[in-house]
Design a protein around this motif. Structure first.
Motif, PDB file in Angstrom:
ATOM      1  N   THR A 121       0.908  -1.155   0.066  1.00  0.00           N
ATOM      2  CA  THR A 121       0.055   0.115   0.156  1.00  0.00           C
ATOM      3  C   THR A 121       0.779   1.165   0.000  1.00  0.00           C
ATOM      4  O   THR A 121       0.722   2.018  -0.919  1.00  0.00           O
ATOM      5  CB  THR A 121      -0.815  -0.003   0.944  1.00  0.00           C
ATOM      6  OG1 THR A 121      -0.316  -0.111   2.353  1.00  0.00           O
ATOM      7  CG2 THR A 121      -1.949  -1.109   1.072  1.00  0.00           C
ATOM      8  N   VAL A 122       1.735   1.613   1.031  1.00  0.00           N
ATOM      9  CA  VAL A 122       2.348   2.768   1.054  1.00  0.00           C
ATOM     10  C   VAL A 122       3.728   2.256   2.040  1.00  0.00           C
ATOM     11  O   VAL A 122       3.944   0.975   2.331  1.00  0.00           O
ATOM     12  CB  VAL A 122       1.794   3.846   1.820  1.00  0.00           C
ATOM     13  CG1 VAL A 122       0.845   4.565   1.264  1.00  0.00           C
ATOM     14  CG2 VAL A 122       1.238   3.183   3.145  1.00  0.00           C
ATOM     15  N   ALA A 123       4.665   3.327   2.147  1.00  0.00           N
ATOM     16  CA  ALA A 123       5.841   2.924   2.842  1.00  0.00           C
ATOM     17  C   ALA A 123       6.250   4.163   3.544  1.00  0.00           C
ATOM     18  O   ALA A 123       5.639   5.296   3.194  1.00  0.00           O
ATOM     19  CB  ALA A 123       7.129   2.438   2.157  1.00  0.00           C
ATOM     20  N   ALA A 124       7.169   3.987   4.624  1.00  0.00           N
ATOM     21  CA  ALA A 124       7.281   5.255   5.492  1.00  0.00           C
ATOM     22  C   ALA A 124       8.688   4.980   6.372  1.00  0.00           C
ATOM     23  O   ALA A 124       9.009   3.736   6.699  1.00  0.00           O
ATOM     24  CB  ALA A 124       6.273   5.487   6.328  1.00  0.00           C
ATOM     25  N   PRO A 125       9.203   6.010   6.667  1.00  0.00           N
ATOM     26  CA  PRO A 125      10.608   5.809   7.380  1.00  0.00           C
ATOM     27  C   PRO A 125       9.932   5.186   8.965  1.00  0.00           C
ATOM     28  O   PRO A 125       9.077   5.722   9.225  1.00  0.00           O
ATOM     29  CB  PRO A 125      11.263   7.206   7.745  1.00  0.00           C
ATOM     30  CG  PRO A 125      10.620   8.012   6.318  1.00  0.00           C
ATOM     31  CD  PRO A 125       9.082   7.356   6.188  1.00  0.00           C
TER      32      PRO A 125
END
Length: 352
Positions: A118-122
């Motif tokens: 879906t998404v990615a993040a730090p």
């Protein structure tokens, strides 16, 4: 007003126009959706649970999806990746959120589910240290801190990463997740990949040293760091930003100290290899500008739903999340998928 309420308020009264504009901006044709009936003909209820890491994004998407599909109710309970996988495997939910992959005996059985990225993040390395507004940490130093080999802030290892910075002799308090967590899995996978000094292994849970502290969900870890002088822990960028934590720059494979930003996460995504089942990892990604502790997150959907209407609902919501819903991502500090991976994620829905 919190981040979710603030963003939704900005959309109030212009929901249809915003959806049309973001569809065009992302190459996702709102006109095409309208030609096939859009989402307005969907009706029913979806229940989901899982990772707290992407919760801010999922709640935003759920809120705006209500405008596109007013006859659908979607609930997502951020109970952690481990519990989410278990509940999905028991048939208690229609889909699940997870930041870690499904292991044998954990949640659904092989062949019963599909991964949808879906998404990615730090994942930030957040800390609470008076007088130190900017901190740099290398993988080996991080490994020593979280294994409790380094126990004070002015230790030689930390000083070597931070030339010219005056570090206090404050004791270090390590904070980690208490619950089974994909954030823990990704953070420890990063340390295992990036530092030969890391000895605690990786997974949704690991055997942390006894003199550490534990909090439930990313929000619980953030709260303990915020309250504890000398504390350090790992928290997703969205929750770290919301609670106004200070976070370190981390040394990547290219030898750069990179702050946790969406630009750094996007650079890390560009270096990730995607498997046939669409599982992938941008952790310790090579390339200039890549933030090395960038974590992916997935939805688990059933390969086959007994109820055809339920399958239609799941496919409709996930399609929206991957297309029009992406307009909310940057507002709550998540990086969207590269176009090629987004196309593959959408194609997963055709397998349901």
């Amino acid at each position: 007003m919190n981040r979710n309420t603030r963003y939704r308020a900005g959309l109030a009264g212009v929901a249809l126009a915003a959806l049309a504009l973001t569809g065009c901006a992302n190459g996702d044709s709102a006109k095409g959706d309208a030609a096939t009936g859009g989402y307005g003909d969907l009706t029913g209820e979806l229940k989901a649970s899982g990772a707290s890491f992407p919760d801010a994004y999922y709640q935003e998407v759920i809120a705006t999806f209500k405008d596109a599909a007013p006859k659908v109710t979607v609930t997502y309970n951020a109970v952690g990746s481990g519990t989410g996988k278990e509940e999905f495997g028991k048939g208690l939910t229609d889909f699940a959120g997870t930041d870690s992959l499904v292991k044998d005996g954990q949640g659904p059985k092989p062949g019963e589910f599909l991964y949808v990225p879906t998404v990615a993040a730090p994942i930030t390395v957040s800390y609470n240290l008076d007088g130190v507004a900017a901190l740099k940490l290398s993988p080996d130093t991080l490994a020593k801190i979280f294994q409790r080999t380094v126990k004070v802030w002015n230790a030689p290892e930390i000083a070597a990463d931070n030339a010219g910075v005056t570090l206090p002799a404050t004791p270090i308090t390590v904070v980690h997740r208490a619950d089974g967590s994909g954030t823990t899995s990704n953070f420890t996978k990063y340390l295992a990949a990036a530092s030969p000094l890391w000895k605690l292994g990786s997974g949704d849970t690991v055997a942390w040293p006894a003199d550490t502290q534990a909090g439930n969900k990313n929000t619980g870890v953030a709260q303990l760091i915020q309250q504890g002088k000398g504390a350090i822990g790992y928290v997703d960028l969205s929750d770290a930003t919301e609670t106004k934590l200070t976070f370190a720059s981390v040394k990547n494979k290219a030898g750069e100290f990179v702050a946790p930003t969406l630009a750094g996460a996007t650079a890390a995504l560009g270096g990730a290899t995607v498997a046939a089942d669409l599982s992938y990892s941008p952790l310790d990604s090579a390339g200039a500008g890549a933030y090395p502790i960038t974590a992916p997150t997935f939805l688990l959907v059933k390969a086959k739903y007994a109820d055809a209407e339920k399958a239609k609902l799941v496919k409709g919501f996930v399609k929206y999340l991957l297309t029009d819903g992406r307009a909310a991502a940057a507002e709550v500090h998540f990086a969207v998928l590269p176009e090629a991976l987004k196309a593959k994620a959408l194609a997963q829905l055709d397998k349901i």
